[in-house]
Design a protein around this motif. Structure first.
Motif, PDB file in Angstrom:
ATOM      1  N   TYR A 150      13.294  26.179  31.821  1.00 19.64           N
ATOM      2  CA  TYR A 150      14.242  26.016  30.714  1.00 19.64           C
ATOM      3  C   TYR A 150      15.574  25.953  31.550  1.00 19.64           C
ATOM      4  CZ  TYR A 150      17.199  26.568  27.003  1.00 19.64           C
ATOM      5  OH  TYR A 150      17.946  26.679  25.657  1.00 19.64           O
ATOM      6  N   ILE A 151      16.202  24.787  31.305  1.00 16.88           N
ATOM      7  CA  ILE A 151      17.410  24.606  32.098  1.00 16.88           C
ATOM      8  C   ILE A 151      18.751  24.270  31.111  1.00 16.88           C
ATOM      9  CG2 ILE A 151      18.682  23.118  33.677  1.00 16.88           C
ATOM     10  CD1 ILE A 151      15.477  22.385  34.909  1.00 16.88           C
ATOM     11  N   LEU A 152      19.728  25.009  31.258  1.00 14.40           N
ATOM     12  CA  LEU A 152      21.013  24.902  30.585  1.00 14.40           C
ATOM     13  C   LEU A 152      21.893  24.014  31.263  1.00 14.40           C
ATOM     14  CD1 LEU A 152      21.588  28.443  28.883  1.00 14.40           C
ATOM     15  CD2 LEU A 152      20.577  26.389  27.745  1.00 14.40           C
ATOM     16  N   ILE A 153      22.464  23.050  30.753  1.00 16.04           N
ATOM     17  CA  ILE A 153      23.290  22.177  31.224  1.00 16.04           C
ATOM     18  C   ILE A 153      24.686  22.307  30.687  1.00 16.04           C
ATOM     19  CG2 ILE A 153      24.295  19.907  32.187  1.00 16.04           C
ATOM     20  CD1 ILE A 153      21.145  19.111  32.529  1.00 16.04           C
ATOM     21  N   ALA A 154      25.913  22.860  31.384  1.00 15.46           N
ATOM     22  CA  ALA A 154      27.241  22.803  30.581  1.00 15.46           C
ATOM     23  C   ALA A 154      28.080  21.722  31.148  1.00 15.46           C
ATOM     24  CB  ALA A 154      27.713  24.177  30.903  1.00 15.46           C
ATOM     25  N   GLY A 155      28.121  20.774  30.104  1.00 12.80           N
ATOM     26  CA  GLY A 155      28.724  19.520  30.201  1.00 12.80           C
ATOM     27  C   GLY A 155      27.869  18.444  30.143  1.00 12.80           C
ATOM     28  N   GLY A 156      28.279  17.593  29.189  1.00  9.85           N
ATOM     29  CA  GLY A 156      27.550  16.336  28.942  1.00  9.85           C
ATOM     30  C   GLY A 156      28.243  15.075  29.316  1.00  9.85           C
ATOM     31  N   GLU A 215      11.275  14.750  34.461  1.00  8.64           N
ATOM     32  CA  GLU A 215      10.127  15.804  35.362  1.00  8.64           C
ATOM     33  C   GLU A 215       9.602  16.776  34.560  1.00  8.64           C
ATOM     34  OE1 GLU A 215      12.510  17.193  38.516  1.00  8.64           O
ATOM     35  OE2 GLU A 215      12.820  15.183  39.360  1.00  8.64           O
ATOM     36  N   HIS A 216       9.503  16.204  33.070  1.00 12.50           N
ATOM     37  CA  HIS A 216       9.237  17.344  31.936  1.00 12.50           C
ATOM     38  C   HIS A 216       9.650  18.796  31.814  1.00 12.50           C
ATOM     39  CE1 HIS A 216       6.600  14.066  31.292  1.00 12.50           C
ATOM     40  NE2 HIS A 216       6.309  14.022  32.739  1.00 12.50           N
ATOM     41  N   HIS A 217      10.902  18.829  32.189  1.00 18.18           N
ATOM     42  CA  HIS A 217      11.683  20.149  32.116  1.00 18.18           C
ATOM     43  C   HIS A 217      11.986  20.429  30.754  1.00 18.18           C
ATOM     44  CE1 HIS A 217      11.279  21.408  36.394  1.00 18.18           C
ATOM     45  NE2 HIS A 217      11.738  20.355  36.625  1.00 18.18           N
ATOM     46  N   GLU A 218      12.156  21.653  30.193  1.00 19.07           N
ATOM     47  CA  GLU A 218      12.956  21.823  28.870  1.00 19.07           C
ATOM     48  C   GLU A 218      14.453  21.892  29.017  1.00 19.07           C
ATOM     49  OE1 GLU A 218      12.899  25.042  25.228  1.00 19.07           O
ATOM     50  OE2 GLU A 218      11.837  25.574  27.068  1.00 19.07           O
ATOM     51  N   VAL A 219      15.154  21.161  28.683  1.00 17.25           N
ATOM     52  CA  VAL A 219      16.435  21.030  29.034  1.00 17.25           C
ATOM     53  C   VAL A 219      17.360  20.963  27.639  1.00 17.25           C
ATOM     54  CG1 VAL A 219      18.469  19.399  29.853  1.00 17.25           C
ATOM     55  CG2 VAL A 219      16.150  19.491  30.934  1.00 17.25           C
ATOM     56  N   LEU A 220      18.640  21.635  28.163  1.00 16.20           N
ATOM     57  CA  LEU A 220      19.615  21.938  26.764  1.00 16.20           C
ATOM     58  C   LEU A 220      20.845  21.584  27.209  1.00 16.20           C
ATOM     59  CD1 LEU A 220      20.181  21.916  23.564  1.00 16.20           C
ATOM     60  CD2 LEU A 220      20.581  24.429  24.258  1.00 16.20           C
ATOM     61  N   VAL A 221      21.609  20.562  26.876  1.00 17.69           N
ATOM     62  CA  VAL A 221      23.079  20.103  27.270  1.00 17.69           C
ATOM     63  C   VAL A 221      24.083  20.831  26.370  1.00 17.69           C
ATOM     64  CG1 VAL A 221      24.725  18.181  27.668  1.00 17.69           C
ATOM     65  CG2 VAL A 221      22.220  18.076  28.367  1.00 17.69           C
ATOM     66  N   ILE A 222      24.981  21.407  26.906  1.00 15.43           N
ATOM     67  CA  ILE A 222      25.857  22.068  25.851  1.00 15.43           C
ATOM     68  C   ILE A 222      27.198  21.228  26.186  1.00 15.43           C
ATOM     69  CG2 ILE A 222      27.339  24.130  25.300  1.00 15.43           C
ATOM     70  CD1 ILE A 222      24.960  25.776  26.753  1.00 15.43           C
ATOM     71  N   GLU A 223      27.581  20.758  24.946  1.00 15.13           N
ATOM     72  CA  GLU A 223      28.612  19.589  25.297  1.00 15.13           C
ATOM     73  C   GLU A 223      29.791  20.003  24.311  1.00 15.13           C
ATOM     74  OE1 GLU A 223      31.700  17.211  25.783  1.00 15.13           O
ATOM     75  OE2 GLU A 223      29.984  17.287  27.018  1.00 15.13           O
ATOM     76  N   VAL A 248      20.545  18.576  22.950  1.00  9.12           N
ATOM     77  CA  VAL A 248      22.005  18.727  23.108  1.00  9.12           C
ATOM     78  C   VAL A 248      22.586  19.685  21.940  1.00  9.12           C
ATOM     79  CG1 VAL A 248      22.935  16.572  21.981  1.00  9.12           C
ATOM     80  CG2 VAL A 248      24.307  17.726  23.608  1.00  9.12           C
ATOM     81  N   MET A 249      23.454  20.420  22.325  1.00 11.48           N
ATOM     82  CA  MET A 249      24.169  21.366  21.029  1.00 11.48           C
ATOM     83  C   MET A 249      25.845  21.209  21.403  1.00 11.48           C
ATOM     84  SD  MET A 249      23.685  25.315  22.305  1.00 11.48           S
ATOM     85  CE  MET A 249      24.845  25.979  20.878  1.00 11.48           C
ATOM     86  N   VAL A 250      26.355  21.284  20.277  1.00 13.57           N
ATOM     87  CA  VAL A 250      27.768  21.234  20.377  1.00 13.57           C
ATOM     88  C   VAL A 250      28.445  22.544  20.679  1.00 13.57           C
ATOM     89  CG1 VAL A 250      30.139  20.551  19.296  1.00 13.57           C
ATOM     90  CG2 VAL A 250      28.067  19.038  19.033  1.00 13.57           C
ATOM     91  N   GLY A 251      29.230  22.853  21.411  1.00 14.91           N
ATOM     92  CA  GLY A 251      29.831  24.233  21.940  1.00 14.91           C
ATOM     93  C   GLY A 251      30.480  24.450  23.004  1.00 14.91           C
ATOM     94  N   ASP A 252      31.096  25.398  23.382  1.00 11.70           N
ATOM     95  CA  ASP A 252      32.036  25.875  24.547  1.00 11.70           C
ATOM     96  C   ASP A 252      31.172  26.535  25.137  1.00 11.70           C
ATOM     97  OD1 ASP A 252      33.551  26.518  26.365  1.00 11.70           O
ATOM     98  OD2 ASP A 252      35.248  27.065  24.969  1.00 11.70           O
ATOM     99  N   SER A 253      30.582  26.358  26.451  1.00  7.56           N
ATOM    100  CA  SER A 253      29.670  26.739  27.330  1.00  7.56           C
ATOM    101  C   SER A 253      30.441  27.953  28.282  1.00  7.56           C
ATOM    102  CB  SER A 253      29.179  26.040  28.566  1.00  7.56           C
ATOM    103  OG  SER A 253      30.090  25.325  29.106  1.00  7.56           O
ATOM    104  N   CYS A 254      31.662  28.278  27.853  1.00  6.46           N
ATOM    105  CA  CYS A 254      32.578  29.165  28.300  1.00  6.46           C
ATOM    106  C   CYS A 254      32.346  30.459  27.296  1.00  6.46           C
ATOM    107  CB  CYS A 254      33.816  28.944  28.750  1.00  6.46           C
ATOM    108  SG  CYS A 254      34.041  27.850  30.218  1.00  6.46           S
ATOM    109  N   GLU A 255      31.705  30.251  26.044  1.00  4.27           N
ATOM    110  CA  GLU A 255      31.934  31.387  25.155  1.00  4.27           C
ATOM    111  C   GLU A 255      30.342  32.054  25.170  1.00  4.27           C
ATOM    112  OE1 GLU A 255      34.198  32.517  23.211  1.00  4.27           O
ATOM    113  OE2 GLU A 255      35.511  30.953  23.867  1.00  4.27           O
ATOM    114  N   ALA A 256      30.454  33.148  25.093  1.00  6.22           N
ATOM    115  CA  ALA A 256      29.251  34.015  25.192  1.00  6.22           C
ATOM    116  C   ALA A 256      28.342  33.816  24.100  1.00  6.22           C
ATOM    117  CB  ALA A 256      29.564  35.647  25.209  1.00  6.22           C
ATOM    118  N   THR A 257      29.019  33.423  22.931  1.00  5.92           N
ATOM    119  CA  THR A 257      28.218  33.237  21.572  1.00  5.92           C
ATOM    120  C   THR A 257      27.349  31.921  21.801  1.00  5.92           C
ATOM    121  OG1 THR A 257      29.941  32.357  20.472  1.00  5.92           O
ATOM    122  CG2 THR A 257      29.615  34.711  20.080  1.00  5.92           C
ATOM    123  N   THR A 258      28.127  30.992  22.517  1.00  3.30           N
ATOM    124  CA  THR A 258      27.412  29.857  22.519  1.00  3.30           C
ATOM    125  C   THR A 258      26.337  29.871  23.606  1.00  3.30           C
ATOM    126  OG1 THR A 258      29.465  28.334  22.245  1.00  3.30           O
ATOM    127  CG2 THR A 258      27.505  27.114  23.479  1.00  3.30           C
TER     128      THR A 258
END
Length: 107
Positions: free
Chosen positions: A2-8, A22-30, A47-57
């Motif tokens: 499971y991979i989080l990517i901060a920035g789309g 490569e069949h990984h589970e990915v979520l982009v935070i934009e 993808v989710m809309v949010g600020d990856s610098c925020e703990a809640t996001t």
């Protein structure tokens, strides 16, 4: 994995595309909703809309279960890592991919 990517942007989008291939589970935070919509359309979700610098996001994105956190914007890398540490993520067990960032200045 499971991979989080901060920035789309270009780097985040292409990284997500490759990891999904490569069949990984990915979520982009934009941060920008218009860009998030583009990424969502091209990647079929993931993808989710949010600020990856925020703990809640990061909490909403599932940072505590992430195997990898990729902060692909130089100005966000330090903040993302700080928030991940505050969310009790053991960064020693995770590898951070920081595209375009001098890791000596971040870790």
């Amino acid at each position: 994995m499971y991979i989080l990517i901060a920035g789309g942007g270009k780097v985040g989008f292409h990284l997500a595309e490759e990891l999904l291939r490569e069949h990984h589970e990915v979520l982009v935070i934009e941060r920008e909703s218009a860009r998030a919509a583009q990424v969502r359309e091209e990647l079929g979700g993931n993808v989710m809309v949010g600020d990856s610098c925020e703990a809640t996001t990061l909490d909403a994105a599932g940072v505590s279960r992430a195997d990898l956190v990729a902060a692909v914007r130089a100005n966000e890398a330090r903040h993302v890592l700080d928030q991940a540490e505050h969310r009790h993520v053991d960064l020693a067990e995770h590898r951070q991919a920081l595209a375009g960032v001098d890791q000596r200045n971040v870790l």
